[in-house]
Design a protein around this motif. Structure first.
Motif, PDB file in Angstrom:
ATOM      1  N   THR A   3      16.228   0.963  -2.719  1.00 60.70           N
ATOM      2  CA  THR A   3      14.782   1.029  -2.542  1.00 60.70           C
ATOM      3  C   THR A   3      14.388   2.291  -1.796  1.00 60.70           C
ATOM      4  OG1 THR A   3      14.604  -1.372  -2.511  1.00 60.70           O
ATOM      5  CG2 THR A   3      12.769  -0.146  -1.555  1.00 60.70           C
ATOM      6  N   LYS A   4      13.325   2.917  -2.253  1.00 58.25           N
ATOM      7  CA  LYS A   4      12.772   4.081  -1.564  1.00 58.25           C
ATOM      8  C   LYS A   4      11.272   3.891  -1.433  1.00 58.25           C
ATOM      9  CE  LYS A   4      12.573   9.117  -1.510  1.00 58.25           C
ATOM     10  NZ  LYS A   4      13.276   9.254  -0.216  1.00 58.25           N
ATOM     11  N   VAL A   5      10.788   3.939  -0.208  1.00 59.86           N
ATOM     12  CA  VAL A   5       9.361   3.828   0.058  1.00 59.86           C
ATOM     13  C   VAL A   5       8.826   5.212   0.376  1.00 59.86           C
ATOM     14  CG1 VAL A   5       7.604   2.828   1.566  1.00 59.86           C
ATOM     15  CG2 VAL A   5       9.576   1.464   0.866  1.00 59.86           C
ATOM     16  N   LEU A   6       7.731   5.583  -0.263  1.00 65.60           N
ATOM     17  CA  LEU A   6       7.121   6.893  -0.050  1.00 65.60           C
ATOM     18  C   LEU A   6       5.995   6.745   0.953  1.00 65.60           C
ATOM     19  CD1 LEU A   6       7.014   8.114  -3.764  1.00 65.60           C
ATOM     20  CD2 LEU A   6       8.761   8.564  -2.038  1.00 65.60           C
ATOM     21  N   ASP A  27       0.816  -1.203   0.000  1.00 64.13           N
ATOM     22  CA  ASP A  27       0.000   0.000   0.000  1.00 64.13           C
ATOM     23  C   ASP A  27       0.854   1.260   0.000  1.00 64.13           C
ATOM     24  OD1 ASP A  27       0.771  -0.938   2.582  1.00 64.13           O
ATOM     25  OD2 ASP A  27      -0.460   0.655   3.462  1.00 64.13           O
ATOM     26  N   LYS A  28       2.151   1.126   0.262  1.00 66.35           N
ATOM     27  CA  LYS A  28       3.059   2.266   0.237  1.00 66.35           C
ATOM     28  C   LYS A  28       3.789   2.288  -1.105  1.00 66.35           C
ATOM     29  CE  LYS A  28       3.790   1.962   5.220  1.00 66.35           C
ATOM     30  NZ  LYS A  28       4.781   1.728   6.297  1.00 66.35           N
ATOM     31  N   PRO A  29       3.643   3.348  -1.890  1.00 64.87           N
ATOM     32  CA  PRO A  29       4.351   3.405  -3.171  1.00 64.87           C
ATOM     33  C   PRO A  29       5.848   3.206  -2.954  1.00 64.87           C
ATOM     34  CG  PRO A  29       2.791   5.204  -2.979  1.00 64.87           C
ATOM     35  CD  PRO A  29       2.847   4.560  -1.629  1.00 64.87           C
ATOM     36  N   THR A  30       6.406   2.274  -3.716  1.00 66.52           N
ATOM     37  CA  THR A  30       7.803   1.892  -3.526  1.00 66.52           C
ATOM     38  C   THR A  30       8.542   1.934  -4.853  1.00 66.52           C
ATOM     39  OG1 THR A  30       7.184   0.478  -1.676  1.00 66.52           O
ATOM     40  CG2 THR A  30       9.337   0.079  -2.671  1.00 66.52           C
TER      41      THR A  30
END
Length: 824
Positions: free
Chosen positions: A820-823, A37-40
């Protein structure tokens, strides 16, 4: 239309392993758990982002953030353009690129053009319409997310801390709105009309009544009017041919089950898009588990994949030969030139005052006002492709088939989820959003598709012949055979019956019935290299309304090269091992850089050179000794434009002088074009023709004056400079019949590549398993010179290397470069 879902699969174990540490980038495959559910954003080699989310809005957020990180200056400059503010911040005399060509107009004209569209709320009205004419719900959600992602990156970074010096601290870099993104999308859709007509649309002004009356009183004879009409048509066609040779193009080849070795189908995507500005492409993978899993490239700033593949289908686009606009010749009243005649009655044009802000030389901001005029058919233009259309006895109005088109967004979202080529055809027919492109696709089932199904003016052959003016006949028919020039219509505006009629089978008024538009599904191959649909496969020539292009006419040398490459590989007659396409030989054949022009004409050119007495040619008042060129050309036996080839640069410049801007048929061939053998004719260049000798002499003189050795290696002559590093570029201009097209030119006063191979992708499907793909973004992911991904893929392109795609979750997780970056 019913939504079809692609077979996007994401193991729960992998979903739980997505790495996160706040919102900072971290290296390594996994350091913590995060739900989908978190844009990654997961970056693999060369900065390619794999964006995953549980919603379309989340997917758009990830795309917007990653795109801004790589190219915020290019994007901000684009939003400046579509909001008609270039003159306000950059001055009116600067250059803008609203169309297919680079720097094709001034900032002032660009602003006036877009301000008129904005004043008329064209995009806002389209957003209020239900699908298919308005955006579908998932399109709106993705663009809502894109805006959030872009603005988040800008807020985190700050305008003053942008690393790209092109816009660091610039007052015109600001947060964006959803309307900005839709305006950008609309500008991309209408650029096929903007290029040839923008300047004429903003500069059209009625003559004074006395001037119009005096011109009308001269009343030229019918013969003189016909001669003038023919001359105007000729000049417009020649100008359009020259413009298209210096603008976007593409090749695409789809190979079905009968043409592959070790798979069910393959696709080669090879668009030739700009290397600078708003039409740069940008690569990504977009995934919503269970809904979409698509990899490829888009025009920068559009949160969908325009050219790429999913689990079952791969597709590409090529620039088509449809003219997305038409003109209407309206007779005006000599005493009142803003009155025009329709069906025997005078009608009044409407006027519109357009105003834009302009930065003055002293730093103050002023206003420029312009009155623009429209008829029932559309706005009045003063020129086409720079050729004047005088507003005297008549005026010319423009109807743009794409002005009311945002449907292309729906088209690309549907293509991203297609399940086979029949689904692709259904998407093209039910959206009719493709603006001026062919579509070439292959699927896992072994099918190869060519389709020129797009937003096309509803001009049947019968309608055209009853309504064309004398100038229109020159432009629309095959009176002048010039390469890849769309058939532009000019209709008699005195008759309302000559307007484009509404077709009940079309998606919107004025569009051609999509069922009348050409398509072909085969199991061997189909392809296109910017000629018309006629020879998508020469074994099954296609027919279609003339508005979509020509038939039984010469093909470009690049079209011949594409067809012969496919035929020879499938037949096993190209000198490579085996028969049929594999990923390895498909990549090799593109970067072999073979020249069809050299295949046809090199030997004759050498003979013509050797036959010149004493090697001396008198051209333009200069006595030139060309004898040095003969052995250099004779030694260039490979006919290729690879980096180390010698003789290729000499031949390219000679051939451009001989053939540039002309149709293939116009060259001095001994064997003329034969519609029964269109792939092999015309042929046999006449070595004794003066044009051959003179073109070679002019080339020798020019190279010597420039201090370039005649035997220079291509790598020494054709380069791009990135942060001081000169990177050799292989390939050649399209006139040489080389598939890997590159077009050198001046960019900000320095030599660069202006157009050419951009996002290249090769995809193979098998009966089972994930697609196998390799790709290359020739100018790299970022236009920011401080980015590590400013030139990394450009170096690969120079070396003829490709990037092996990471598509499955296992492949992504295995990347040694994974970040990786999670927004949150």
């Amino acid at each position: 239309m019913a939504r079809r879902r692609s077979r996007a699969r994401l193991p729960l174990a992998v979903m739980a392993a997505v790495a996160v540490m706040g919102t900072t980038a971290v290296a390594g495959p996994s350091v913590a758990e995060a739900g989908p559910d978190k844009p990654t954003i997961r970056y693999t080699e060369y900065g390619i982002p794999h964006i995953i989310a549980s919603t379309w809005e989340g997917l758009g957020t990830g795309y917007g953030y990653a795109a801004a990180k790589d190219n915020i200056c290019t994007l901000a400059d684009t939003y400046l353009m579509v909001n008609a503010q270039r003159s306000r911040y950059l001055g009116p005399a600067g250059k803008a690129s609203p169309g297919q060509s680079q720097n094709s107009t001034s900032n002032l004209n660009s602003d006036l053009y877009f301000q008129r569209i904005n004043d008329n709320q064209v995009v806002e009205r389209l957003l209020e319409q239900p699908a298919p004419n308005g955006p579908e719900p998932e399109v709106k959600e993705a663009i809502r997310g894109y805006v959030q992602g872009y603005n988040r990156y800008l807020a985190e970074t700050g305008v003053g801390n942008i690393t790209d010096p092109a816009c660091r601290g610039a007052a015109w870099v600001r947060p964006i709105t959803e309307l900005d993104v839709y305006r950008h999308a609309h500008a991309e859709i209408i650029m096929g009309t903007a290029d040839p007509l923008l300047d004429g649309l903003v500069n059209a002004a009625p003559p004074g009544a006395s001037a119009a009356a005096a011109a009308a009183a001269k009343s030229p004879t019918a013969a003189r009017r016909a001669k003038s009409a023919r001359e105007t048509g000729r000049r417009i066609r020649e100008a359009m041919a020259a413009s298209r040779s210096d603008s976007m193009g593409s090749n695409a080849l789809a190979v079905g089950a009968q043409g592959t070795s070790g798979g069910t189908s393959m696709l080669l995507a090879n668009p030739h898009f700009p290397w600078q500005g708003k039409n740069r492409m940008w690569q990504s993978q977009l995934t919503i588990p269970g809904k979409v899993n698509v990899s490829g490239a888009s025009l920068l700033g559009l949160p969908a994949v325009n050219i790429g593949h999913n689990d079952d289908v791969a597709w590409s686009h090529t620039v088509a030969t449809v003219a997305p606009f038409g003109l209407f010749d309206v007779q005006v009243d000599p005493l009142n030139p803003t009155m025009y005649l329709v069906d025997g009655a005078w009608q009044r044009m409407t006027s519109q005052r357009v105003s834009v802000d302009v930065l003055n030389a002293d730093g103050s901001v002023g206003k420029v006002d312009r009155t623009m005029w429209s008829t029932r058919y559309g706005p009045v233009t003063a020129s086409v492709q720079g050729i004047p259309l005088p507003w005297v006895v008549s005026a010319h109005a423009v109807r743009d088939v794409n002005m009311d088109n945002l449907r292309a967004l729906n088209t690309w979202f549907h293509l991203d989820q297609a399940t086979d080529v029949h689904d692709v055809v259904n998407t093209l027919e039910t959206t009719q959003g493709v603006p001026f492109f062919n579509t070439i696709a292959s699927d896992r089932k072994g099918n190869a598709l060519y389709a020129d199904i797009q937003a096309t003016p509803n001009i049947t052959d019968e309608h055209a012949q009853s309504c064309l003016t004398e100038t229109g006949k020159i432009l629309f028919n095959q009176t002048l055979r010039l390469p890849n020039v769309p058939p532009v219509s000019i209709f008699d505006g005195k008759r309302s019956a000559c307007d484009w009629p509404a077709d009940p089978n079309a998606v919107a008024p004025g569009l051609l019935d999509p069922r009348k538009q050409p398509r072909l599904i085969r199991s061997d191959f189909v392809g296109n290299a910017n000629d018309s649909a006629w020879l998508a496969n020469p074994e099954q020539p296609l027919s279609f309304p003339r508005v979509m292009g020509d038939t039984a006419a010469p093909r470009s040398l690049r079209t011949q090269e594409l067809i012969l490459t496919a035929q020879n590989r499938i037949n096993g007659t190209d000198g490579l091992p085996g028969r049929g396409f594999t990923p390895e030989n498909m990549r090799h054949l593109l970067f072999a850089d073979n020249s069809r022009a050299a295949d046809l004409a090199l030997n004759a050119t050498v003979k013509g050179c050797q036959d010149v007495p004493f090697g001396l040619v008198l051209v333009d008042g200069n006595l030139v000794n060309i004898s040095e060129a003969c052995p250099i050309l004779a030694a260039w036996k490979s006919h290729d434009f690879t980096a180390d080839s010698r003789g290729s640069w000499l031949f390219e410049n000679y051939w451009y002088r001989l053939a540039g801007g002309k149709g293939v048929e116009s060259l001095p061939w001994k064997v003329p074009f034969d519609p029964k053998d269109p792939v092999h004719t015309p042929n046999s260049l006449d070595p004794g023709n003066n044009a051959v000798r003179d073109s070679l002499a002019r080339t020798v003189l020019a190279m010597r004056n420039a201090g370039i050795p005649l035997n220079t290696a291509l790598s020494d002559a054709q380069k791009v400079t990135r942060n001081g590093e000169q990177i050799p570029i292989h390939g050649s201009i399209h006139e040489l019949g080389v598939l890997n097209v590159v077009t050198p030119g001046l960019v900000d006063g320095k030599m660069d590549i202006t157009f050419g191979s951009s996002f290249i992708q090769q995809v193979r499907f098998a009966a089972d398993g994930p697609p196998q793909a390799s790709s290359l973004l020739t100018y790299s992911q970022s236009a920011d010179p401080t980015s590590p991904h400013y030139a990394d893929q450009t170096r690969l392109f120079s070396a003829g290397q490709w990037v092996t795609e990471r598509f499955t979750e296992e492949q992504i997780a295995a990347s040694p470069a994974l970040e990786t970056k999670v927004l949150d």
